[in-house]
Design an enzyme around this catalytic site. Structure first.
Site, PDB file in Angstrom:
ATOM      1  N   SER A   9     -24.198  32.632  14.983  1.00 28.21           N
ATOM      2  CA  SER A   9     -24.373  32.960  13.562  1.00 28.21           C
ATOM      3  C   SER A   9     -25.587  32.207  13.033  1.00 28.21           C
ATOM      4  CB  SER A   9     -23.132  32.501  12.786  1.00 28.21           C
ATOM      5  OG  SER A   9     -23.368  32.571  11.395  1.00 28.21           O
TER       6      SER A   9
ATOM      7  N   TYR B 239     -16.729  26.034  10.845  1.00 29.57           N
ATOM      8  CA  TYR B 239     -17.394  27.225  11.400  1.00 29.57           C
ATOM      9  C   TYR B 239     -18.813  26.886  11.881  1.00 29.57           C
ATOM     10  CZ  TYR B 239     -19.120  32.094  11.413  1.00 29.57           C
ATOM     11  OH  TYR B 239     -19.671  33.299  11.766  1.00 29.57           O
TER      12      TYR B 239
HETATM   13  P1  NAD Z   1     -14.219  40.758  12.168  1.00 36.51           P
HETATM   14  O1  NAD Z   1     -13.200  40.009  11.401  1.00 36.51           O
HETATM   15  O2  NAD Z   1     -14.261  42.236  12.071  1.00 36.51           O
HETATM   16  O3  NAD Z   1     -14.147  40.395  13.725  1.00 36.51           O
HETATM   17  C1  NAD Z   1     -13.499  39.279  14.260  1.00 36.51           C
HETATM   18  C2  NAD Z   1     -12.575  39.763  15.356  1.00 36.51           C
HETATM   19  O4  NAD Z   1     -12.049  38.619  16.052  1.00 36.51           O
HETATM   20  C3  NAD Z   1     -11.375  40.553  14.805  1.00 36.51           C
HETATM   21  O5  NAD Z   1     -11.192  41.711  15.589  1.00 36.51           O
HETATM   22  C4  NAD Z   1     -10.219  39.598  15.005  1.00 36.51           C
HETATM   23  O6  NAD Z   1      -8.959  40.221  15.170  1.00 36.51           O
HETATM   24  C5  NAD Z   1     -10.665  38.868  16.267  1.00 36.51           C
HETATM   25  N1  NAD Z   1      -9.973  37.601  16.484  1.00 36.51           N
HETATM   26  C6  NAD Z   1      -9.758  36.595  15.592  1.00 36.51           C
HETATM   27  N2  NAD Z   1      -9.070  35.602  16.187  1.00 36.51           N
HETATM   28  C7  NAD Z   1      -8.873  35.993  17.469  1.00 36.51           C
HETATM   29  C8  NAD Z   1      -8.226  35.389  18.581  1.00 36.51           C
HETATM   30  N3  NAD Z   1      -7.635  34.192  18.492  1.00 36.51           N
HETATM   31  N4  NAD Z   1      -8.214  36.067  19.763  1.00 36.51           N
HETATM   32  C9  NAD Z   1      -8.783  37.291  19.869  1.00 36.51           C
HETATM   33  N5  NAD Z   1      -9.403  37.905  18.843  1.00 36.51           N
HETATM   34  C10 NAD Z   1      -9.431  37.256  17.665  1.00 36.51           C
HETATM   35  O7  NAD Z   1     -15.605  40.125  11.737  1.00 36.51           O
HETATM   36  P2  NAD Z   1     -17.077  40.249  12.364  1.00 36.51           P
HETATM   37  O8  NAD Z   1     -17.999  39.979  11.272  1.00 36.51           O
HETATM   38  O9  NAD Z   1     -17.221  41.482  13.145  1.00 36.51           O
HETATM   39  O10 NAD Z   1     -17.115  38.983  13.326  1.00 36.51           O
HETATM   40  C11 NAD Z   1     -17.451  39.059  14.700  1.00 36.51           C
HETATM   41  C12 NAD Z   1     -18.223  37.811  15.102  1.00 36.51           C
HETATM   42  O11 NAD Z   1     -19.493  37.814  14.438  1.00 36.51           O
HETATM   43  C13 NAD Z   1     -17.561  36.488  14.735  1.00 36.51           C
HETATM   44  O12 NAD Z   1     -17.691  35.578  15.800  1.00 36.51           O
HETATM   45  C14 NAD Z   1     -18.345  36.027  13.523  1.00 36.51           C
HETATM   46  O13 NAD Z   1     -18.326  34.623  13.394  1.00 36.51           O
HETATM   47  C15 NAD Z   1     -19.733  36.551  13.879  1.00 36.51           C
HETATM   48  N6  NAD Z   1     -20.646  36.685  12.740  1.00 36.51           N
HETATM   49  C16 NAD Z   1     -20.411  37.628  11.772  1.00 36.51           C
HETATM   50  C17 NAD Z   1     -21.322  37.735  10.720  1.00 36.51           C
HETATM   51  C18 NAD Z   1     -21.157  38.767   9.641  1.00 36.51           C
HETATM   52  O14 NAD Z   1     -21.961  38.775   8.689  1.00 36.51           O
HETATM   53  N7  NAD Z   1     -20.215  39.675   9.710  1.00 36.51           N
HETATM   54  C19 NAD Z   1     -22.421  36.877  10.648  1.00 36.51           C
HETATM   55  C20 NAD Z   1     -22.608  35.944  11.648  1.00 36.51           C
HETATM   56  C21 NAD Z   1     -21.713  35.854  12.695  1.00 36.51           C
END
Ligand code: NAD
Length: 254
Positions: free
Chosen positions: A146, A160
């Site tokens: 991130s 985080y």
């Molecule tokens: P999201 O909530 O759609 O995805 C997160 C996924 O992780 C979900 O499917 C959730 O069920 C799963 N999850 C959570 N805990 C878990 C566990 N213990 N075991 C297995 N699965 C688990 O959100 P997203 O934005 O798609 O996030 C995906 C990744 O991208 C994350 O690592 C997040 O930190 C990173 N990220 C997202 C953004 C953003 O702007 N959306 C920015 C930077 C980084």
């Protein structure tokens, strides 16, 4: 560009929502068989896996695991190896993004974020890397970092940011250790991508504009755009890239 990924096998954690879904779907479009990891909403994950299989002529299967639990990761890797015989691409994407100050949070909240966002990728990478070495698979590990792994300009995300910064260093350390096996390890650092994790931001009038002012390209990214980058990094076209985390923030880290 022909990424030549046809027939490869990928495991995408948290692979049926948000960024994970964008990656699973685009890899399937590149004719990759995807094991779609989940922890909740099984019916939705089954439906998603069946749809992307059918639309792209590949075999995508749902695989349950809480990535923070060693025994769950063992069972998940075994299931995928029993089904496909190999794993070529691992995307450590699952993560959580709670908001609370370090001085106030219960100890368990800190542990939970570190366990899912940092220990999970370690536990799973170790298992998948060993499966690659045993089968002489020249695979690729992709860690979802991130902007927050480089910068902490929002409050309440100490657990985080610490986990994501640690993940960046794990990417470098693991790449150094396993390059000689022909396995690459790379990270992706998104900025703001429109997903369920931050929907309180983009669904909330006014807050969206506030965030957009901080994004030089002037918009939230869509999950599939992270899918394009992940597919490129997973392909041999990126054969000279390992140990680094790529900025995909629309300029937020400039
Ligand atoms: P999201 O909530 O759609 O995805 C997160 C996924 O992780 C979900 O499917 C959730 O069920 C799963 N999850 C959570 N805990 C878990 C566990 N213990 N075991 C297995 N699965 C688990 O959100 P997203 O934005 O798609 O996030 C995906 C990744 O991208 C994350 O690592 C997040 O930190 C990173 N990220 C997202 C953004 C953003 O702007 N959306 C920015 C930077 C980084």
């Amino acid at each position: 560009m022909d990424l030549a990924l046809q027939g490869k096998v990928a495991l995408v954690t948290g692979g049926a929502t948000g960024i994970g879904a964008g990656i699973s779907e685009y890899l399937a479009m590149e004719k990759v068989h995807v094991a779609v990891n989940y922890i909740v909403d099984e019916p939705q994950v089954i439906e998603f896996s069946e749809r992307i299989s059918k639309e792209n002529g590949v075999s995508c299967i749902p695989v349950y695991a809480d990535v923070s639990k060693p025994e769950d990761n063992d069972a998940m890797v075994k299931k995928i190896l029993d089904t496909f015989g190999r794993i070529d691409i691992l995307v450590n994407n699952a993560g959580i993004w709670p908001t609370e100050d370090m001085k106030d949070m219960p100890d368990e909240h800190w542990m939970r974020v570190i366990n899912i966002n940092l220990n999970g990728p370690y536990l799973l990478s170790k298992r998948v890397v060993n499966s690659m070495i045993e089968r002489n698979v020249k695979g690729v590990i992709i860690n979802m970092s991130s902007k927050s792994g480089f910068q902490c300009n929002t409050g309440g995300h100490g657990h985080y940011t610490t986990a994501k910064a640690g993940l960046n260093m794990m990417t470098r350390s693991l790449a150094r250790e396993i390059s000689s096996y022909g396995i690459r390890v790379v990270g992706i650092a998104p900025g703001m991508v429109r997903t369920p994790i931050n929907e309180d931001k983009w669904k909330h009038d006014g807050l969206m504009d506030d965030y957009i002012k901080r994004i030089p390209v002037g918009r939230f990214a869509e999950p599939i755009e992270i899918g394009y980058l992940a597919a490129f990094l997973a392909s041999d076209k990126a054969c000279n890239i390992t140990g680094t985390t790529l900025d995909s923030t629309g300029g937020m880290l400039i």
